[in-house]
Design an enzyme around this catalytic site. Structure first.
Site, PDB file in Angstrom:
ATOM      1  N   LYS A   1       0.840  -1.205   0.000  1.00 49.10           N
ATOM      2  CA  LYS A   1       0.000   0.000   0.000  1.00 49.10           C
ATOM      3  C   LYS A   1       0.873   1.253   0.000  1.00 49.10           C
ATOM      4  O   LYS A   1       2.090   1.176   0.220  1.00 49.10           O
ATOM      5  CB  LYS A   1      -0.926  -0.005   1.217  1.00 49.10           C
ATOM      6  CG  LYS A   1      -0.212  -0.022   2.555  1.00 49.10           C
ATOM      7  CD  LYS A   1      -1.197  -0.120   3.707  1.00 49.10           C
ATOM      8  CE  LYS A   1      -0.464  -0.155   5.049  1.00 49.10           C
ATOM      9  NZ  LYS A   1      -1.409  -0.185   6.190  1.00 49.10           N
TER      10      LYS A   1
ATOM     11  N   TYR B   1      15.783  30.275   8.777  1.00 47.01           N
ATOM     12  CA  TYR B   1      14.653  31.071   9.260  1.00 47.01           C
ATOM     13  C   TYR B   1      14.658  31.220  10.780  1.00 47.01           C
ATOM     14  O   TYR B   1      14.940  30.272  11.511  1.00 47.01           O
ATOM     15  CB  TYR B   1      13.332  30.428   8.840  1.00 47.01           C
ATOM     16  CG  TYR B   1      12.964  30.625   7.400  1.00 47.01           C
ATOM     17  CD1 TYR B   1      12.834  31.904   6.861  1.00 47.01           C
ATOM     18  CD2 TYR B   1      12.725  29.529   6.571  1.00 47.01           C
ATOM     19  CE1 TYR B   1      12.482  32.081   5.536  1.00 47.01           C
ATOM     20  CE2 TYR B   1      12.371  29.698   5.238  1.00 47.01           C
ATOM     21  CZ  TYR B   1      12.254  30.984   4.724  1.00 47.01           C
ATOM     22  OH  TYR B   1      11.907  31.154   3.411  1.00 47.01           O
TER      23      TYR B   1
END
Length: 388
Positions: free
Chosen positions: A49, A268
């Site tokens: 999956k 940042y």
């Protein structure tokens, strides 16, 4: 002016890609064989999956089929339809079951729905009434509280006097909640409940164990096991050394190498503060590529709690992430490497033989499953093709 490959020798896209993902199909096949060995007398399926945990359902499915897998589990019917072309004689179980409008997709691709609710069961009774008998599987909730009929409802269905004639499951299954913790009392509780169900459905295959459940021993194996994360090299049991082969190597290209002075900030928020004159390598990887922001060297809650951040591997050494991981870029401190060891254009390993998947996941405060399936579509993939 138009150029073509006939006019110039063009580089292999993989050799120049900003992001590279190397997938070892032979290692996946070997991991499946190992899980089959550990499954003893039980047959061993393969869970593919989420696009084979992010590594490509077509190539991975074909490799596992070639290795001998004849039972597969997918999450969605569309995944099963893709897989069918690469596993022509396999049973393909769809864990999300079936809903109105999906009948044609299931029938055309010979997919087996896993019925996981009363609503799905009721719908399925109508389908087989219209189209005739067709194989299905039954999911039973033995304590997970996720998908599945209750044990009581499953036992009622198993009663010959109450079971509809058109209901003929080929598999009854459940899922363990705490198999990654072998000492958990819940494991034995779920086993006892599932044994009751499996006994009631005598003559029908039973399946309880995924990767971690296989490690719990023969009592949990029943007729069919369903390894997932172990096939892809991830840990399945807490505290148990991981014996699976590494499967995936993710790399990012270094875009620039530059110096920065002690006291300067990085990325940042200015949370990464250099405590020495440093050399920094900026790599073309970020959270848009599934490289989690929680791997940042600073400026996220995990670092504020004192837990170590993520690393890369280059020039034979681990190098730490500095400052925050950004959308497309991550900065690594390469000060401790020889000055000429790293150049723009080089590749840094993010996950692979030197940065274990689960070690990277722990640095991000998550598990290998999430990190592996998060790998973005911007990677250029390369498959090592030998699956002998």
């Amino acid at each position: 002016m138009t150029f073509s490959a006939d006019d110039h020798d063009l580089p292999d896209p993989f050799d120049s890609a900003p992001l590279r993902l190397t997938i070892d199909l032979a290692a996946i096949a070997d991991n499946w064989r190992e899980m089959a060995r550990r499954s003893g007398r039980a047959r061993t399926a393969a869970v593919v999956k989420a696009d084979a945990y992010g590594l490509g359902i077509e190539d991975v499915g074909a490799a596992l089929y070639f290795a001998g897998a004849r039972d597969f589990f997918v999450a969605l019917p569309a995944e099963g339809a893709i897989l069918r072309a690469f596993a022509p004689e396999a049973r393909i179980f769809v864990l999300s079951g079936i809903w109105p409008g999906m009948e044609e997709l299931f029938f055309e691709n010979d997919l087996v729905p896993v019925l996981a609710s009363q609503e799905q069961f009721a719908f399925w009774m109508g389908v087989v009434a219209d189209y005739g008998d067709y194989p299905c599987a039954l999911q039973v909730d033995t304590g997970f509280n996720r998908l599945g009929l209750s044990v009581e409802d499953a036992l009622m269905l198993a009663d010959d006097t109450s079971r509809p004639a058109s209901f003929s499951p080929v598999l009854v299954m459940s899922h363990l909640a705490c198999a990654d913790t072998p000492t958990a009392v819940m494991n034995r509780t779920q086993l006892d409940r599932f044994r009751t169900v499996a006994t009631a459905f005598e003559g029908i295959d039973a399946s309880l164990a995924a990767s971690a459940g296989i490690m719990l021993g023969e009592d949990y194996h029943f007729d069919l096991t369903r390894p997932g994360i172990a096939l892809y090299g991830g840990e399945s049991v807490n505290g148990l050394p991981n014996r699976m082969r590494n499967v995936a190597t993710a790399e990012a290209r270094i875009l620039t190498v530059h110096g920065a002075r002690s006291g300067e900030t990085v990325s940042y928020g200015g949370t990464g503060i250099l405590n020495r004159d440093s050399r920094l390598a900026v790599a073309s990887i970020g959270y848009a590529d599934g490289f989690h922001r929680n791997l940042s060297g600073s400026g996220v809650a995990l670092r504020n709690a004192g837990l170590a951040g993520g690393y890369g591997w280059i020039a034979g050494q681990k190098v730490p992430i500095v400052g925050r991981v950004t959308m497309d870029l991550t900065i690594f401190d390469i000060t401790d490497l020889p000055e000429t060891a790293v150049h723009a254009g080089d590749y840094i390993e993010l996950i692979g033989p030197n940065i274990a998947l689960d070690d990277a996941a722990r640095a991000a405060g998550t598990i290998g499953y999430e990190l592996l399936t998060s790998l973005g579509l911007r990677y250029e993939r390369h498959y090592l093709q030998s699956v002998d």
